[in-house]
Design an enzyme around this catalytic site. Structure first.
Site, short mmCIF file in Angstrom:
data_model
loop_
_atom_site.label_atom_id
_atom_site.label_comp_id
_atom_site.label_asym_id
_atom_site.label_seq_id
_atom_site.Cartn_x
_atom_site.Cartn_y
_atom_site.Cartn_z
N GLY A 175 0.80 -1.23 0.00
CA GLY A 175 0.00 0.00 0.00
C GLY A 175 0.82 1.27 0.00
O GLY A 175 1.85 1.38 -0.67
N ASN A 231 3.67 4.87 9.21
CA ASN A 231 2.61 4.57 8.24
C ASN A 231 1.73 3.39 8.70
O ASN A 231 0.59 3.27 8.27
CB ASN A 231 3.26 4.26 6.89
CG ASN A 231 2.29 3.63 5.92
OD1 ASN A 231 1.43 4.31 5.36
ND2 ASN A 231 2.38 2.32 5.74
N ALA A 232 2.28 2.53 9.57
CA ALA A 232 1.55 1.31 9.94
C ALA A 232 0.19 1.67 10.53
O ALA A 232 0.10 2.51 11.43
CB ALA A 232 2.37 0.52 10.96
N THR A 242 -7.60 -0.97 10.41
CA THR A 242 -9.00 -0.61 10.67
C THR A 242 -9.71 -1.79 11.35
O THR A 242 -9.35 -2.97 11.11
CB THR A 242 -9.77 -0.30 9.37
OG1 THR A 242 -9.61 -1.39 8.47
CG2 THR A 242 -9.29 0.98 8.73
N TYR A 275 -10.84 4.45 14.59
CA TYR A 275 -9.84 4.87 13.61
C TYR A 275 -9.71 6.39 13.56
O TYR A 275 -8.60 6.94 13.58
CB TYR A 275 -10.26 4.31 12.25
CG TYR A 275 -9.29 4.53 11.11
CD1 TYR A 275 -8.22 3.67 10.89
CD2 TYR A 275 -9.47 5.59 10.23
CE1 TYR A 275 -7.36 3.85 9.82
CE2 TYR A 275 -8.62 5.79 9.15
CZ TYR A 275 -7.56 4.91 8.95
OH TYR A 275 -6.72 5.10 7.89
N TYR A 305 -9.14 8.67 0.47
CA TYR A 305 -9.32 7.26 0.10
C TYR A 305 -8.34 6.90 -1.02
O TYR A 305 -8.30 7.56 -2.06
CB TYR A 305 -10.77 7.00 -0.30
CG TYR A 305 -11.69 6.90 0.91
CD1 TYR A 305 -12.11 5.67 1.38
CD2 TYR A 305 -12.07 8.04 1.61
CE1 TYR A 305 -12.92 5.56 2.50
CE2 TYR A 305 -12.89 7.95 2.73
CZ TYR A 305 -13.31 6.71 3.17
OH TYR A 305 -14.10 6.60 4.28
N1 CAA Z 1 -23.40 7.97 7.71
C1 CAA Z 1 -24.45 7.81 8.58
N2 CAA Z 1 -25.02 6.64 8.81
C2 CAA Z 1 -24.55 5.57 8.16
C3 CAA Z 1 -23.47 5.66 7.27
C4 CAA Z 1 -22.91 6.92 7.05
N3 CAA Z 1 -21.88 7.10 6.20
N4 CAA Z 1 -23.22 4.44 6.78
C5 CAA Z 1 -24.10 3.61 7.35
N5 CAA Z 1 -24.92 4.30 8.18
C6 CAA Z 1 -26.03 3.79 8.96
C7 CAA Z 1 -26.95 2.92 8.11
O1 CAA Z 1 -27.92 3.71 7.45
C8 CAA Z 1 -27.57 2.03 9.16
O2 CAA Z 1 -28.56 2.74 9.88
P1 CAA Z 1 -29.88 2.00 10.45
O3 CAA Z 1 -29.37 0.90 11.36
O4 CAA Z 1 -30.59 3.08 11.15
O5 CAA Z 1 -30.56 1.44 9.24
C9 CAA Z 1 -26.45 1.80 10.13
O6 CAA Z 1 -25.54 2.92 9.95
C10 CAA Z 1 -25.72 0.51 9.91
O7 CAA Z 1 -25.12 0.52 8.60
P2 CAA Z 1 -24.60 -0.82 7.93
O8 CAA Z 1 -25.74 -1.67 7.48
O9 CAA Z 1 -23.58 -0.47 6.89
O10 CAA Z 1 -23.92 -1.53 9.20
P3 CAA Z 1 -22.88 -2.68 9.21
O11 CAA Z 1 -22.74 -3.02 10.66
O12 CAA Z 1 -23.20 -3.75 8.24
O13 CAA Z 1 -21.54 -1.98 8.65
C11 CAA Z 1 -19.68 -0.54 8.61
C12 CAA Z 1 -20.96 -0.93 9.33
C13 CAA Z 1 -18.72 -1.74 8.56
C14 CAA Z 1 -19.01 0.55 9.44
C15 CAA Z 1 -19.99 -0.08 7.17
O14 CAA Z 1 -21.00 0.91 7.22
C16 CAA Z 1 -18.79 0.50 6.49
O15 CAA Z 1 -17.93 -0.21 6.01
N6 CAA Z 1 -18.69 1.85 6.40
C17 CAA Z 1 -17.56 2.53 5.76
C18 CAA Z 1 -16.50 2.81 6.76
C19 CAA Z 1 -15.31 3.44 6.05
O16 CAA Z 1 -15.42 4.40 5.30
N7 CAA Z 1 -14.12 2.90 6.31
C20 CAA Z 1 -12.97 3.40 5.65
C21 CAA Z 1 -11.98 2.29 5.53
S1 CAA Z 1 -10.56 2.76 4.56
C22 CAA Z 1 -9.72 3.76 5.56
O17 CAA Z 1 -9.98 3.91 6.72
C23 CAA Z 1 -8.54 4.47 4.94
C24 CAA Z 1 -8.65 5.91 5.14
O18 CAA Z 1 -7.91 6.45 5.96
C25 CAA Z 1 -9.57 6.72 4.33
#
Ligand code: CAA
Length: 239
Positions: free
Chosen positions: A12, A81-82, A85, A146, A178
């Site tokens: 990465g 960098n390590a 999530t 995170y 991202y």
């Molecule tokens: N804002 C507000 N609410 C949100 C939302 C958002 N962005 N995303 C989901 N929700 C809400 C949903 O509408 C849902 O609400 P209800 O229960 O009221 O219906 C609730 O949250 C649950 O959502 P999910 O069905 O998605 O729940 P889950 O438990 O299956 O998954 C999660 C949760 C794993 C956090 C998933 O939503 C996810 O992967 N989100 C993205 C997280 C993200 O951006 N991670 C970045 C990783 S990369 C990185 O971190 C590198 C970097 O530095 C950028």
């Protein structure tokens, strides 16, 4: 030739950074947590030596730094960098998911900086570059752990920059958006599709685009830049 160490450096953003530093004329080593086959392949491909330890373990960091310095010489550029999530909404997050992320992302930065700072102060030169995230600035649902760790790095960096300025050591943050890495690929495709709509540039960053910023801050002639957070996020969050 200055010596640089990149943690989490076999894949990465870390791997791209190690290669960019090598191309810029540094002697480079990388650290990795445990994926030996990936590390072996990285070293075979790039010629960059890889050293295994867990950045969340303070004693392992002290020993790892000693090992790298015995092989390459005193570390002058450290790229923290390590990072990991463990995404979950807070109402579903376990204490373990919280702790693992804080211990690696924030604790790892403390452990590594602590292991090199005395040598840098004695030698009157250092470049400490800490990888935060756009999500440490903007917040992100599902990332209380995170985002807290990544925001914590910013306060840590500003404080250490103030402590270190008189010793010709700069301490800065890069906050990537991202980026096309395994960490981002792990996000569900339908969630990623929504996130990409919020990136004005309209795509993921390449790891090399983040590495470019690291090389900039690592340079000898970047000595007047300290305590800053440099966003490289395609316009996703403008602070
Ligand atoms: N804002 C507000 N609410 C949100 C939302 C958002 N962005 N995303 C989901 N929700 C809400 C949903 O509408 C849902 O609400 P209800 O229960 O009221 O219906 C609730 O949250 C649950 O959502 P999910 O069905 O998605 O729940 P889950 O438990 O299956 O998954 C999660 C949760 C794993 C956090 C998933 O939503 C996810 O992967 N989100 C993205 C997280 C993200 O951006 N991670 C970045 C990783 S990369 C990185 O971190 C590198 C970097 O530095 C950028």
């Amino acid at each position: 030739m200055r010596v640089a160490l990149v943690t989490g450096g076999t894949a990465g953003i870390g791997a791209a950074t190690a290669q960019a530093l090598l191309a810029a004329g540094y002697r480079v080593a990388v650290n990795y947590a445990g994926n030996q086959p990936a590390a072996g392949a990285f070293t075979a491909r790039t010629g960059i030596a890889a050293f295994a330890w867990n950045v969340a373990d303070a004693d392992a960091c002290t020993a790892g730094v000693a090992q790298v310095e015995a092989a390459l010489g005193p570390i002058e550029v450290l790229v923290n960098n390590a990072g990991i999530t463990r995404d979950a909404m807070l109402h579903k997050m376990s204490a373990q998911q919280w702790r693992e992320v804080i211990d690696v992302n924030l604790g790892g930065c403390f452990n590594m900086c602590r292991a090199v700072i005395e040598g840098m102060r004695e030698r009157r030169f250092g470049r400490l570059i800490n990888l935060s995230s756009v999500n440490g600035l903007s917040g992100q649902a599902g990332q209380t752990n995170y985002a807290a760790s990544k925001a914590g790095l910013i306060g840590f960096t500003k404080s250490l920059a103030l402590e270190s300025a008189s010793r010709n050591i700069t301490v800065n943050v890069i906050a990537p958006g991202y980026t096309d890495t395994a960490m981002v690929s792990a996000v569900r495709p339908e969630v990623m599709e929504q996130i990409l709509k919020t990136v004005p540039v309209g795509r993921l960053a390449t790891p090399a685009e983040i590495a470019r910023a690291v090389v900039f801050l690592a340079a000898d002639d970047a000595g007047f830049i300290t305590g800053i957070t440099l966003s490289v996020n395609g316009g996703k969050y403008l602070d």
